[in-house]
Design a protein around this motif. Sequence first.
Motif, mmCIF file in Angstrom:
data_model
loop_
_atom_site.group_PDB
_atom_site.id
_atom_site.type_symbol
_atom_site.label_atom_id
_atom_site.label_comp_id
_atom_site.label_asym_id
_atom_site.label_seq_id
_atom_site.Cartn_x
_atom_site.Cartn_y
_atom_site.Cartn_z
ATOM 1 N N THR D 5 -4.026 -0.373 5.818
ATOM 2 C CA THR D 5 -4.457 1.122 5.473
ATOM 3 C C THR D 5 -3.306 1.724 4.568
ATOM 4 O O THR D 5 -3.774 1.934 3.396
ATOM 5 C CB THR D 5 -4.387 2.166 6.515
ATOM 6 O OG1 THR D 5 -5.073 1.114 7.990
ATOM 7 C CG2 THR D 5 -5.085 3.166 6.261
ATOM 8 N N LYS D 6 -1.983 1.672 4.671
ATOM 9 C CA LYS D 6 -0.879 1.937 3.910
ATOM 10 C C LYS D 6 -1.114 1.410 2.470
ATOM 11 O O LYS D 6 -0.771 1.910 1.540
ATOM 12 C CB LYS D 6 0.337 1.822 4.576
ATOM 13 C CG LYS D 6 0.822 2.647 5.465
ATOM 14 C CD LYS D 6 2.403 2.391 5.880
ATOM 15 C CE LYS D 6 2.608 3.196 6.906
ATOM 16 N NZ LYS D 6 3.991 2.623 7.463
ATOM 17 N N LEU D 7 -1.392 0.146 2.574
ATOM 18 C CA LEU D 7 -1.476 -0.794 1.318
ATOM 19 C C LEU D 7 -2.726 -0.065 0.355
ATOM 20 O O LEU D 7 -2.479 0.108 -0.700
ATOM 21 C CB LEU D 7 -1.710 -2.164 1.535
ATOM 22 C CG LEU D 7 -2.157 -3.003 0.530
ATOM 23 C CD1 LEU D 7 -0.800 -3.285 -0.472
ATOM 24 C CD2 LEU D 7 -2.518 -4.467 0.901
ATOM 25 N N ARG D 8 -3.635 0.157 1.084
ATOM 26 C CA ARG D 8 -4.875 0.593 0.495
ATOM 27 C C ARG D 8 -4.495 2.044 -0.238
ATOM 28 O O ARG D 8 -5.133 2.353 -1.320
ATOM 29 C CB ARG D 8 -6.258 0.757 1.388
ATOM 30 C CG ARG D 8 -6.656 -0.614 1.647
ATOM 31 C CD ARG D 8 -7.837 -0.542 2.640
ATOM 32 N NE ARG D 8 -8.375 -1.955 3.172
ATOM 33 C CZ ARG D 8 -9.268 -2.123 4.078
ATOM 34 N NH1 ARG D 8 -9.668 -1.172 4.624
ATOM 35 N NH2 ARG D 8 -9.615 -3.518 4.272
ATOM 36 N N GLN D 9 -3.905 2.907 0.592
ATOM 37 C CA GLN D 9 -3.587 4.124 0.129
ATOM 38 C C GLN D 9 -2.737 4.021 -0.942
ATOM 39 O O GLN D 9 -2.888 4.677 -2.165
ATOM 40 C CB GLN D 9 -2.777 4.879 1.267
ATOM 41 C CG GLN D 9 -3.583 5.712 2.326
ATOM 42 C CD GLN D 9 -2.667 6.518 2.938
ATOM 43 O OE1 GLN D 9 -1.505 6.402 3.159
ATOM 44 N NE2 GLN D 9 -3.197 7.074 4.085
ATOM 45 N N VAL D 23 -4.734 -3.778 -9.606
ATOM 46 C CA VAL D 23 -3.864 -4.083 -8.377
ATOM 47 C C VAL D 23 -4.625 -5.372 -8.103
ATOM 48 O O VAL D 23 -5.697 -5.923 -7.795
ATOM 49 C CB VAL D 23 -4.016 -3.173 -7.292
ATOM 50 C CG1 VAL D 23 -3.546 -3.674 -6.004
ATOM 51 C CG2 VAL D 23 -3.722 -1.685 -7.718
ATOM 52 N N ILE D 24 -3.418 -6.365 -7.774
ATOM 53 C CA ILE D 24 -3.575 -7.673 -7.501
ATOM 54 C C ILE D 24 -3.609 -8.119 -6.112
ATOM 55 O O ILE D 24 -2.147 -7.603 -5.689
ATOM 56 C CB ILE D 24 -2.802 -8.980 -8.188
ATOM 57 C CG1 ILE D 24 -2.947 -8.425 -9.963
ATOM 58 C CG2 ILE D 24 -3.044 -10.101 -7.839
ATOM 59 C CD1 ILE D 24 -2.047 -9.386 -10.771
ATOM 60 N N VAL D 73 0.625 -7.372 -4.741
ATOM 61 C CA VAL D 73 0.975 -7.428 -3.367
ATOM 62 C C VAL D 73 1.947 -8.581 -3.083
ATOM 63 O O VAL D 73 1.488 -9.803 -3.536
ATOM 64 C CB VAL D 73 -0.349 -7.370 -2.440
ATOM 65 C CG1 VAL D 73 0.089 -7.587 -0.901
ATOM 66 C CG2 VAL D 73 -1.215 -6.501 -2.747
ATOM 67 N N ALA D 74 2.983 -8.370 -2.759
ATOM 68 C CA ALA D 74 3.985 -9.753 -2.559
ATOM 69 C C ALA D 74 4.699 -9.590 -1.188
ATOM 70 O O ALA D 74 5.401 -8.634 -0.913
ATOM 71 C CB ALA D 74 5.207 -9.103 -3.671
ATOM 72 N N LEU D 99 4.075 -4.087 -4.773
ATOM 73 C CA LEU D 99 3.831 -3.831 -3.290
ATOM 74 C C LEU D 99 4.405 -4.747 -2.365
ATOM 75 O O LEU D 99 3.883 -5.667 -2.025
ATOM 76 C CB LEU D 99 2.271 -3.361 -3.238
ATOM 77 C CG LEU D 99 1.602 -2.556 -4.176
ATOM 78 C CD1 LEU D 99 0.268 -2.693 -4.221
ATOM 79 C CD2 LEU D 99 1.851 -0.980 -4.085
ATOM 80 N N GLY D 100 5.582 -4.249 -1.982
ATOM 81 C CA GLY D 100 6.495 -5.279 -1.130
ATOM 82 C C GLY D 100 5.892 -5.330 0.165
ATOM 83 O O GLY D 100 5.698 -4.274 0.885
ATOM 84 N N MET D 101 5.688 -6.384 0.786
ATOM 85 C CA MET D 101 5.307 -6.641 2.139
ATOM 86 C C MET D 101 6.121 -7.258 3.106
ATOM 87 O O MET D 101 6.282 -8.606 2.952
ATOM 88 C CB MET D 101 3.699 -7.473 2.273
ATOM 89 C CG MET D 101 2.738 -6.967 1.427
ATOM 90 S SD MET D 101 2.174 -5.002 1.460
ATOM 91 C CE MET D 101 1.495 -5.175 3.278
ATOM 92 N N PRO D 102 6.696 -6.664 4.196
ATOM 93 C CA PRO D 102 7.453 -7.524 5.069
ATOM 94 C C PRO D 102 6.328 -8.538 5.712
ATOM 95 O O PRO D 102 5.280 -8.155 6.358
ATOM 96 C CB PRO D 102 8.077 -6.451 6.002
ATOM 97 C CG PRO D 102 7.758 -5.217 5.394
ATOM 98 C CD PRO D 102 6.877 -5.377 4.420
ATOM 99 N N CYS D 103 6.802 -9.954 5.973
ATOM 100 C CA CYS D 103 5.679 -10.799 6.184
ATOM 101 C C CYS D 103 6.421 -11.647 7.381
ATOM 102 O O CYS D 103 7.646 -12.089 7.226
ATOM 103 C CB CYS D 103 5.702 -11.632 5.033
ATOM 104 S SG CYS D 103 4.768 -13.168 5.567
ATOM 105 N N GLY D 104 5.580 -11.708 8.500
ATOM 106 C CA GLY D 104 6.011 -12.296 9.782
ATOM 107 C C GLY D 104 5.636 -13.825 9.723
ATOM 108 O O GLY D 104 5.540 -14.544 10.530
#
Lengths: 97, 351, 649, 315
Positions: D5-9, D23-24, D73-74, D99-104
């Motif tokens: 949701t945050k990403l979409r916002q 936005v990729i 998105v990275a 758009l940095g994503m902490p990734c598990g």
Amino acid sequence: MKNAASKYWRIPLDADRVKTPKGKIHILKERCKGCGFCIEYCPRDVLEFSDEFNEKAYHPPRVKDEKLCLCCHLCELVCPEYAIWSTEEKDEELHHP
Amino acid sequence: MRTTPRILSSEKIMKTIKKDKINTVLDFLIKKYQVFGPVQKDDLVVDFGRIQNGAQACLEFSNTNEPAKKLFFPQAETLFSYTGSDAAQVSELKPEKPRIIFGMRPCDAKSLSLLDAVFDGPDYKDPYYIVKRKNTTIFTLACRRPRSNCFCDSLGIGPFSKKDTDVFMADLGDRYVFEPITPGGADILNKIPGLENARPTDAERLKNLRSEAESKVARKVDLDNLPEKLARIFDHPFWDGIHQKCLGCGICTYLCPTCHCFDIVDEQKDDKGRRIRIWDSCSYPTFTLEASGHNPRATGKERMRQRLMHKFRYFVENYGEIACVGCGRCINHCPVGSDLIREIENINNLK
Amino acid sequence: MAPRIGVYVCHCGGNISEVVDIQKVMESLEGPVDVVQIKDHEHICSEVGQKLILNDIKENKLDRVVIAACSPQFQGITFMKTMEHAGLSPYVLEMANIREQCSWPHYDYPQEATKKAIDLTKMSLAKARLDIPLEKKVIPIGKRVLIIGGGIAGIQAALDLGDAGFQVYLVEKDPSIGGKMAQLSKTFPTEDCAACILSPKMADVPNNPNIKLMTSTEVKDISGYIGNYQVTVTRKALYVDPDKCTCCDKCVEACPVTVPNEYDEGLTTRKAIYLPSPIAVPHSYILDDKTCLGLFPLACSKCKEVCEPNAIDYDVYPTEEKFTVDTIIVATGFDIYDARQKRVYGLGKYENVFNALEMERMLAYAGEGKPLKDIGNRIAFIQCVGSRDEQVEHEYCSRVCCMYATKLACLLNRERPGKEIYIFYTDLRAYGKGFEEYYKRAQSEGIKYIRGRVAEILEDPKTKKLTLRAEDTLSRKIIESEFNTVVLSVGLIPNEGTRHVAGLLGLSRSQDGFLKEAHLKFRPVDTLIEGVFLAGTVQGPKDIPDSVAQAGAASSRAISLMNKGVYEAEPITAQIDESICIGCGMCADVCAYKAIEITVVDAHTGKKTAVVNEFLCKGCGTCAATCRSGAADVIGVSDHQISKMIEVM
Amino acid sequence: MDLQTKLRQEARKLLEEKLVDVVIGYEDEGAPLRTTPCFITDPQDVDRLVWNPFCDHNLARYLTARKDKAAVVAKGCDTRAIVVLINENQIERKNVNILGMPCGGIVDRKKIYNHLKNGDVREAVLKDKVITVKGLEFTADLMVDDFLADCCLSCRHRNPVLCDVQIGENLPPLDVKDEYKKIKQLEESTSEERWEYFRKTLSKCIRCYACREACPLCYCQQCFTDQNFPAWVGKTTDISDTIVFHIMRAFHTTGRCVDCGACERSCPNNVDIRMLTKKIAKDVKELFGDEAGLQLEEKAPLSFYNEDDPQDFIK
């Protein structure tokens, strides 16, 4: 010795023959308003805040190591309250810089 | 183009053998033929390979990773070798020991008939392809477990298609049944020892299995108006968006049973050399790169359009059929998840 | 059109033909239509041989020549000239080295050597087919030269060039020129007073109208190439106007700040305002703003108060100057090894342990009758401190220590009789003119040379006397003896300025850290950067005469370049295929000559590519090896040529 | 609020305020266990964006060819690739909005197929950390963490190293054990064993170049494999040609590879491509103490000279 880069480690062999002015610092503690200019600007880092309070409840400066003072008078010049000055000791005492 | 010879109905007798005896069939064939069949390459990959004994065959598979085309149109094939600087010494093409491809899926079998149109057509005959094709007998194995991206039905093939093969095989659970389709196929089948005549109920059972398999083909696509549609949308802005995620790798074309574009290169050292035909792909920028540096298909847009146009329009115009057999390999293996069916649906939905 | 190639196989008077079967080599080359002729010759480099080639080129219309003979390093130039005489580009000549790389090393294996000779010649043939008739590039060159470093080497080079009428910019980071030599007491082996022989030369520098002397100045940036070096220097603020200063010394008396005097290696003090040395050139006081009580804000200003000629101005700032020169001489000199790193010798810990440069200063003062300190009667010298020492990664010999220790010992011995002086050495090197005689004389004067490394020195905390323990490796005896003074004969090391300049110019350095010459034997003062020369100890430890000689050599090399008026650059340079280049910049990163820049070539698409400055490029090929996409290549030694050479092997 | 949701916002904001042209990101087109890259230009479409452990593509791959301003998105590894691309002049920092994503960690589909004995997954539903997969003949609940890609198991940079907006809190560093277990095994084997290993895995290669095309750092205008003057490598699938291709590609990633695993995931025939690149990354780390893509303006270890470089090989 200030700026004695690590290159020169030895106390110069003529150090005992070099004369440098020796300053005596006078502080009128009650005039001081604790602005710290003298401490900040002293090129030889002679002064520091004292723990005591004066009448106005400021910490006046005190002398850390009077031997370091070369009597450049800068503290006099920067003091807004005419509360500090130095005089040159005329006894020609020799000391290591 | 090859036409399938008919066989007499008297010869069209179904045979059967127990599953645990299938190796004896293969072992018999191996003595007389070069036999190629599905072989487990690693945990996930089953591919066609030369089988030296029956135990190597892996008949419990959904489909091979790579299509059967490589057995007729190898990825790299030496066309001729030469020595000396004066004239090329071309060695004569001699047929090798006859080949059997055992366990090809009906979709791949269909792809061979499409390739026949290209390599064995009235105008152009490719001797390298034809010599292998004529030398090969095909045993298709009906597909009981179509995968999630299979859509052979939509191409009129279906998992139990008996077209374009010499012998049709199916897995009945405990037994395999064999049905000769061509005289050549019947001939080989008759020579295999240990085969029994099929049971009277087998035809019915086959029919049931067939409809069961067909019901598992989950994906469908409407191709009826596609060629005409494509003819109208060459300059449609649709193409500007569709290619964006395409990486331009060659997976979809290399794994496609019908893609057949190739490049010809020379390899030379001193005065010895050879001319090789290698697979090429319209996805690559170098496919149309001209010596001047100009590239008529300069971006991914033109290249992706070419791929779809060729399969669903140009091929139809040239040969009357769509160059797709619905095997789903391009969808399964696309590294970015491009989905051919979805792309066609999008095209169908274009105004 | 197919090339017309002539091949010559040289016997080299038996050097080659005794091992390699020349006939077989020639037969192996027959066949290809473009090989118009194959000939052998006893000495193809001889006048007769060259004439043969000349004649063949004319008669047979050859447009490529392959010579299978010796190393191109050896005779390449000869044959390139032959090509030019014949009206061909010298770059359509290929040499196959079938002597140094074949007949000599494989003397005992003639059959294999013949095979290899065939391979080598075929490779040259393959390369020759793709050779392009390149032309040399011509750059105009003027008569301006930058000399970095004002020590004895820089001074000598400046005077030589200035006298010859060239415009010299002499840049020195210190306030005075003179360098390390100005600090020495006397010089070996003649015991001339260093100041006496140096100061006239120093004085000549500002008097020479062609020399622009810039002291207290550092080189900030150098860009460009031979004939067009853009130099940016930073000139420090000196605060004293040398024209007004009368050197009356009143400011020094007034200055309250004392700091160690660099000129005396910290053995004496100086003030924040001071005269750099008694023989300083320019001879003017300067204010050291780093040690002054403060200029911002002005803390003290005592010096200005007493300065009668009003020569002091606090309102001056460092300035930048830019100028263009045609050639550069690097003479940034050396530093001495900091012997405090060798803890066992106690320098920095024991007050009576000195390094040799300190001893030079002590002796200078003693010579003037103003001794700084009693040196005592028992003195030991320890040699090879920081030289020939793998532990400190200085494997090289510093070349001057043996002799300066001998000199110092002689001077000390003569200063006051009755001294006992020992020199502990590893090997004694008295290789120079007059050195051996000087060494003999020192021995006869009673200096004792002990072969042995000193293990450790201990100080008596009360008397401050030093106990030294060593093994005499000649008599196999352990020596333990007390001394008043120990002198460490410290080695020479590359200095910070050298590192800085090497970085600016992209000069390579030898393993020892000194700058690398183009060829140790034949181009000892050249560098691999065209128009940049080395003088003095920047290239490696050396004594004064060698430094002076090298300075002369460097200036004459610079003169011979600049006098021509034009410079011919090698056409073998990198080239970039713009259609492939993607501008990643790796080639620019690895280019040692800073010859590549990443530039936007198409403003519309924003396409970036590497662009080669063909005058800076040396054709080394590092960029070509680094380029992932193969866009970088070297004209004349292209990837395509090399792959063809490999193919025919 | 969940990360998706945050990403979409954030994406909507960027597009509405016209801070970026595109936005990729990733979208779900319904294929089980996978997502597909999407390019969103209209703020109304941002709800197509998804964020889940199937977002496996390295979208930095799409940045090099673009002239417009893109938000991307990275994941941690993707941001490292972007850093390398900026350092190598391939993207301008100002043209990319990260758009940095902490990734598990992301799921390796092939591991699931393997676990299911090549079962044909027709449906997959992700809830929390459990994937419910359904085929024609089976249903199974699988834990995401049991099927993470190999490169994620040794990931040391799960959080973005460079970003304009970070979506969500930093994740704690992963307790990486045996990062080089497979590499060490290979190193310890004999040269014959190593050769056999490489021969076996590389003989599966069909030269489709998906590895090259999926790699964000294989951006050359013309790859050395496509050149014919000189022809650096043969074009056939002979093992000698294939090996040259893979070894050269690995060499070309020296000091640059960020170990995102895109090459290996894209391979249709399961070639162990990371074995080569990871081995080189290990060597670079051991010899030069360098890890690619951690800092802007950092030079690749083989592109500059440092006095402290290990230089025994020169002597």
